[in-house]
Design a protein around this motif. Structure first.
Motif, PDB file in Angstrom:
ATOM      1  N   GLY A  22     -55.704  68.661  39.087  1.00 20.38           N
ATOM      2  CA  GLY A  22     -55.779  70.122  39.107  1.00 20.38           C
ATOM      3  C   GLY A  22     -54.433  70.793  38.979  1.00 20.38           C
ATOM      4  O   GLY A  22     -54.228  71.880  39.518  1.00 20.38           O
ATOM      5  N   LEU A  41     -59.166  66.210  36.287  1.00 24.39           N
ATOM      6  CA  LEU A  41     -59.862  67.472  36.582  1.00 24.39           C
ATOM      7  C   LEU A  41     -59.613  68.490  35.467  1.00 24.39           C
ATOM      8  O   LEU A  41     -60.551  69.111  34.955  1.00 24.39           O
ATOM      9  CB  LEU A  41     -59.409  68.021  37.934  1.00 24.39           C
ATOM     10  CG  LEU A  41     -60.042  69.326  38.386  1.00 24.39           C
ATOM     11  CD1 LEU A  41     -61.554  69.210  38.506  1.00 24.39           C
ATOM     12  CD2 LEU A  41     -59.444  69.767  39.723  1.00 24.39           C
ATOM     13  N   MET A 113     -55.009  74.096  43.466  1.00 21.29           N
ATOM     14  CA  MET A 113     -55.599  73.669  42.184  1.00 21.29           C
ATOM     15  C   MET A 113     -56.253  74.855  41.478  1.00 21.29           C
ATOM     16  O   MET A 113     -56.121  75.019  40.268  1.00 21.29           O
ATOM     17  CB  MET A 113     -56.667  72.592  42.411  1.00 21.29           C
ATOM     18  CG  MET A 113     -56.124  71.231  42.785  1.00 21.29           C
ATOM     19  SD  MET A 113     -57.520  70.104  43.099  1.00 21.29           S
ATOM     20  CE  MET A 113     -56.624  68.602  43.472  1.00 21.29           C
ATOM     21  N   ARG A 114     -56.971  75.669  42.250  1.00 14.70           N
ATOM     22  CA  ARG A 114     -57.644  76.840  41.658  1.00 14.70           C
ATOM     23  C   ARG A 114     -56.619  77.781  41.021  1.00 14.70           C
ATOM     24  O   ARG A 114     -56.851  78.315  39.938  1.00 14.70           O
ATOM     25  CB  ARG A 114     -58.448  77.599  42.715  1.00 14.70           C
ATOM     26  CG  ARG A 114     -59.678  76.847  43.192  1.00 14.70           C
ATOM     27  CD  ARG A 114     -60.427  77.664  44.245  1.00 14.70           C
ATOM     28  NE  ARG A 114     -61.073  78.839  43.685  1.00 14.70           N
ATOM     29  CZ  ARG A 114     -61.152  80.017  44.304  1.00 14.70           C
ATOM     30  NH1 ARG A 114     -60.610  80.193  45.494  1.00 14.70           N
ATOM     31  NH2 ARG A 114     -61.772  81.024  43.735  1.00 14.70           N
ATOM     32  N   ILE A 117     -55.334  76.209  37.744  1.00 18.30           N
ATOM     33  CA  ILE A 117     -56.329  76.209  36.665  1.00 18.30           C
ATOM     34  C   ILE A 117     -56.575  77.636  36.168  1.00 18.30           C
ATOM     35  O   ILE A 117     -56.632  77.885  34.960  1.00 18.30           O
ATOM     36  CB  ILE A 117     -57.623  75.514  37.141  1.00 18.30           C
ATOM     37  CG1 ILE A 117     -57.336  74.014  37.308  1.00 18.30           C
ATOM     38  CG2 ILE A 117     -58.779  75.743  36.172  1.00 18.30           C
ATOM     39  CD1 ILE A 117     -58.300  73.288  38.219  1.00 18.30           C
ATOM     40  N   ILE A 130     -63.802  74.885  42.448  1.00 15.68           N
ATOM     41  CA  ILE A 130     -63.422  73.468  42.500  1.00 15.68           C
ATOM     42  C   ILE A 130     -64.011  72.855  43.770  1.00 15.68           C
ATOM     43  O   ILE A 130     -63.845  73.397  44.863  1.00 15.68           O
ATOM     44  CB  ILE A 130     -61.879  73.283  42.555  1.00 15.68           C
ATOM     45  CG1 ILE A 130     -61.194  73.990  41.379  1.00 15.68           C
ATOM     46  CG2 ILE A 130     -61.508  71.792  42.595  1.00 15.68           C
ATOM     47  CD1 ILE A 130     -61.498  73.412  40.033  1.00 15.68           C
TER      48      ILE A 130
END
Ligand code: ZN
Length: 159
Positions: A22, A41, A113-114, A117, A130
């Motif tokens: 991520g 991911l 990670m969010r 992304i 996620i």
């Protein structure tokens, strides 16, 4: 018109590689093997977005035989997928993804990670979901031989 796409990816966990998931580097004894940073991911999400456009997989855009993509960080792939949406005057509605890893524990990393992304795709944070699960010690994921990810993307496209 609303279009959906699906993406799936898996990479082998090996010694001597850094682990990128991520868009972030996660401290772990092993890392994912691959031509790029092997961010499973981000790859699954990339394929989901491309799939919603009726395009083929990430490998068609970034062949793993091309030395330009050796060791490249995978946000580059998401940026390209986002560009492909824009070329078609489209808009990413949302992305939802699940990471399947026995180890390490993913939950603490999900908020960052969010962000990674959403930034790479150029969308708001609330469009990115996620989730993470283990494989309950079963199969290659359970034996920590690899990590998999699956994703869906919804993209609005002009008719
Ligand atoms: Zn991959």
């Amino acid at each position: 018109m609303n279009h959906v796409g699906i993406g799936y990816d898996v990479h082998q966990l090996v010694e001597g590689r850094k682990l990128f998931l991520g868009g972030i580097e996660i401290p772990h004894g092993k890392g994912l093997d691959g031509h790029s940073d092997a961010d499973v991911l981000m790859h699954a999400i990339c394929d989901a977005v491309l799939g919603a456009l009726g395009e083929r997989d990430i490998g068609q855009f970034f062949p793993n035989t091309d030395p330009r993509w050796k060791g490249v960080r995978s946000h580059v792939f998401l940026e390209e997928a986002s560009r492909q949406v824009q070329f078609r005057q489209g808009k990413i509605v949302n992305v939802d993804a699940t990471l399947i890893a026995q180890q390490p524990k993913i939950a603490p990393y999900i908020p960052e990670m969010r962000v990674q992304i959403a930034t790479a795709l150029g969308v708001q944070l609330n469009k990115i979901g996620i989730k993470a699960t283990t494989n309950e010690w079963m199969g290659f994921i359970g034996r920590e031989e690899g990590i998999a990810a699956m994703a869906v993307a919804s993209v609005e496209l002009p008719e």
